[in-house]
Scaffold this motif. Structure first.
Motif, mmCIF file in Angstrom:
data_model
loop_
_atom_site.group_PDB
_atom_site.id
_atom_site.type_symbol
_atom_site.label_atom_id
_atom_site.label_comp_id
_atom_site.label_asym_id
_atom_site.label_seq_id
_atom_site.Cartn_x
_atom_site.Cartn_y
_atom_site.Cartn_z
ATOM 1 N N LEU A 49 0.824 -1.202 0.000
ATOM 2 C CA LEU A 49 0.000 0.000 0.000
ATOM 3 C C LEU A 49 0.864 1.261 0.000
ATOM 4 C CD1 LEU A 49 -2.744 -1.049 2.608
ATOM 5 C CD2 LEU A 49 -2.861 -1.127 0.108
ATOM 6 N N VAL A 50 1.957 1.214 0.761
ATOM 7 C CA VAL A 50 2.852 2.370 0.820
ATOM 8 C C VAL A 50 3.484 2.623 -0.555
ATOM 9 C CG1 VAL A 50 4.927 3.308 1.889
ATOM 10 C CG2 VAL A 50 3.296 1.996 3.266
ATOM 11 N N GLU A 51 3.954 1.544 -1.186
ATOM 12 C CA GLU A 51 4.581 1.709 -2.496
ATOM 13 C C GLU A 51 3.576 2.177 -3.541
ATOM 14 O OE1 GLU A 51 7.683 1.604 -3.130
ATOM 15 O OE2 GLU A 51 8.277 0.998 -1.107
ATOM 16 N N ALA A 52 2.340 1.656 -3.458
ATOM 17 C CA ALA A 52 1.317 2.079 -4.412
ATOM 18 C C ALA A 52 1.003 3.563 -4.257
ATOM 19 C CB ALA A 52 0.048 1.244 -4.215
ATOM 20 N N ALA A 53 0.937 4.033 -3.000
ATOM 21 C CA ALA A 53 0.670 5.446 -2.762
ATOM 22 C C ALA A 53 1.806 6.317 -3.293
ATOM 23 C CB ALA A 53 0.460 5.696 -1.273
ATOM 24 N N ARG A 54 3.041 5.873 -3.134
ATOM 25 C CA ARG A 54 4.184 6.646 -3.637
ATOM 26 C C ARG A 54 4.209 6.668 -5.160
ATOM 27 N NH1 ARG A 54 8.749 4.347 0.616
ATOM 28 N NH2 ARG A 54 8.037 5.596 2.426
ATOM 29 N N ILE A 55 3.843 5.549 -5.776
ATOM 30 C CA ILE A 55 3.805 5.508 -7.233
ATOM 31 C C ILE A 55 2.750 6.474 -7.771
ATOM 32 C CG2 ILE A 55 3.216 4.040 -9.204
ATOM 33 C CD1 ILE A 55 4.532 1.732 -7.700
ATOM 34 N N ASP A 56 1.643 6.607 -7.029
ATOM 35 C CA ASP A 56 0.580 7.529 -7.435
ATOM 36 C C ASP A 56 0.923 8.987 -7.179
ATOM 37 O OD1 ASP A 56 -0.958 5.447 -8.305
ATOM 38 O OD2 ASP A 56 -2.110 5.256 -6.446
ATOM 39 N N GLY A 57 2.107 9.235 -6.618
ATOM 40 C CA GLY A 57 2.551 10.605 -6.433
ATOM 41 C C GLY A 57 2.300 11.189 -5.062
ATOM 42 N N ALA A 58 1.938 10.359 -4.073
ATOM 43 C CA ALA A 58 1.675 10.861 -2.724
ATOM 44 C C ALA A 58 2.984 11.228 -2.036
ATOM 45 C CB ALA A 58 0.930 9.817 -1.898
ATOM 46 N N PHE B 108 1.558 9.005 5.195
ATOM 47 C CA PHE B 108 1.283 8.784 6.613
ATOM 48 C C PHE B 108 -0.179 9.042 6.941
ATOM 49 C CE2 PHE B 108 0.794 10.628 10.882
ATOM 50 C CZ PHE B 108 1.223 9.555 11.651
ATOM 51 N N ARG B 109 -0.753 10.092 6.381
ATOM 52 C CA ARG B 109 -2.130 10.461 6.724
ATOM 53 C C ARG B 109 -3.155 9.465 6.203
ATOM 54 N NH1 ARG B 109 -5.237 16.092 4.907
ATOM 55 N NH2 ARG B 109 -7.263 15.563 5.844
ATOM 56 N N PHE B 110 -2.976 9.004 4.944
ATOM 57 C CA PHE B 110 -4.011 8.207 4.303
ATOM 58 C C PHE B 110 -3.729 6.704 4.313
ATOM 59 C CE2 PHE B 110 -4.339 12.414 2.249
ATOM 60 C CZ PHE B 110 -5.651 12.707 2.585
ATOM 61 N N VAL B 111 -2.499 6.306 4.624
ATOM 62 C CA VAL B 111 -2.166 4.875 4.627
ATOM 63 C C VAL B 111 -1.734 4.406 6.010
ATOM 64 C CG1 VAL B 111 -0.692 3.088 3.628
ATOM 65 C CG2 VAL B 111 -1.514 4.965 2.199
#
Length: 322
Positions: free
Chosen positions: A216-225, A231-234
């Motif tokens: 989930l963390v890697e997916a969020a970073r790939i999406d540009g987070a 930290f806030r959303f995952v």
């Protein structure tokens, strides 16, 4: 002459209940009942001791709270709810309630914020993780009584390490009677309480941080987070269970703080730093008003129960099951 042949037939079961050997469902049910009986046999001695040593005295304290018993003599009189009326009209009691709320809620918030920040730092370490975890957890290994005794010498006005260091640094006016100044003594106690509770809280947060799915963390970073958005959303939603546990433990520890008060200030100066737990001890055993102290104990039990249930229900409603 014809021969007659007799054919023997097996007995036919017309009705009846199948045996345990022929009915696997019933056999499993019987095994379950035997296992449950065995488990109850193991816990029965501990349960009996708990009922006799904890539950029975707790229930008896409700009866004592309705009397004027001094805790020594056998004779006492029932006074109804007069003890509760005296408590609710006592300025000393409400000061103890204020201190308890400040220490309970204050320590719960401060400890969780600092512990979460420390856990986030430890989670990002790649070297010496075991060493720093040990350092963070060490204060939790020391009992509250021992830690309070050490701090009492450190904060001593005449020869304590804090005031001595301030005098050596050329700022003697900063030296204070940290445990005797009525304006700051409660704040000092809040700091010491937070120092003691931080180790366990940090490790609980660290364990939950390491269980956050990295996908989930890697997916969020790939999406540009950004890191803050991750930290806030995952991460933060995944820590909801840990937040509930840590807040509950910190609140209960703050509500029932006693040993630090006993060692550091004995409720002083005057009655300024008394908490509800120390107030119960002082009036019940120090002033020989067991009935009055029992009434205060019942009030403390209600406060802890209600606050814990409300806080847990609120936090559980915000949890996200991973």
């Amino acid at each position: 002459m014809s021969e007659t042949h007799t054919v023997e037939k097996a007995p036919v079961r017309i009705s009846g209940t199948p045996t345990a050997q022929s009915d696997p469902v019933r056999g499993g049910s019987q095994r379950f009942r035997r296992q449950r009986a065995a488990m109850f046999g193991f816990i029965a001695p501990a349960l009996l001791v708990y009922l006799v040593m904890v539950i029975a005295p707790s229930l008896q304290s409700i009866q004592i709270s309705l009397t004027d018993w001094d805790g020594v003599n056998d004779a006492y009189n029932y006074v109804g709810l007069s003890n509760y009326e005296d408590i609710l009209g006592s300025e000393r009691f409400w000061n103890a309630v204020k201190n308890t709320l400040l220490l309970g809620l204050g320590s719960a918030v401060i400890v969780n914020v600092i512990s979460l920040a420390v856990a986030l730092l430890l989670d990002r370490l790649h070297h010496w993780q075991g060493f720093f975890r040990t350092i963070v957890y060490l204060p939790a290994l020391v009992s509250g009584f021992i830690a309070a005794t050490i701090w009492k010498y450190i904060l001593n006005f005449n020869f304590g390490a804090v005031n001595t260091s301030l005098r050596d640094l050329g700022v003697p006016t900063w030296a204070h009677d940290w445990l005797g100044d009525s304006d700051i003594v409660v704040s000092v106690l809040l700091f010491l309480l937070c120092f003691t509770l931080g180790g366990n809280t940090t490790l609980i947060y660290l364990a939950n941080l390491q269980s956050v799915p990295q996908e989930l963390v890697e997916a969020a970073r790939i999406d540009g987070a950004s890191g803050r958005q991750v930290f806030r959303f995952v991460t933060w939603p995944m820590l909801a269970g840990a937040v509930t546990v840590n807040l509950t433990l910190a609140m209960i520890a703050g509500w029932t703080i006693f040993d630090q008060i006993m060692v550091l200030t004995s409720g002083g100066p005057g009655f300024i730093s008394e908490t509800m737990a120390f107030f119960i001890y002082k009036v019940g055993f120090g002033e020989y008003r067991a009935g009055y102290g029992s009434a205060a104990a019942v009030v403390l039990f209600i406060v802890v129960l209600v606050s814990t249930v409300v806080a847990n229900r609120y936090m559980r409603s915000r949890e996200i099951q991973a």
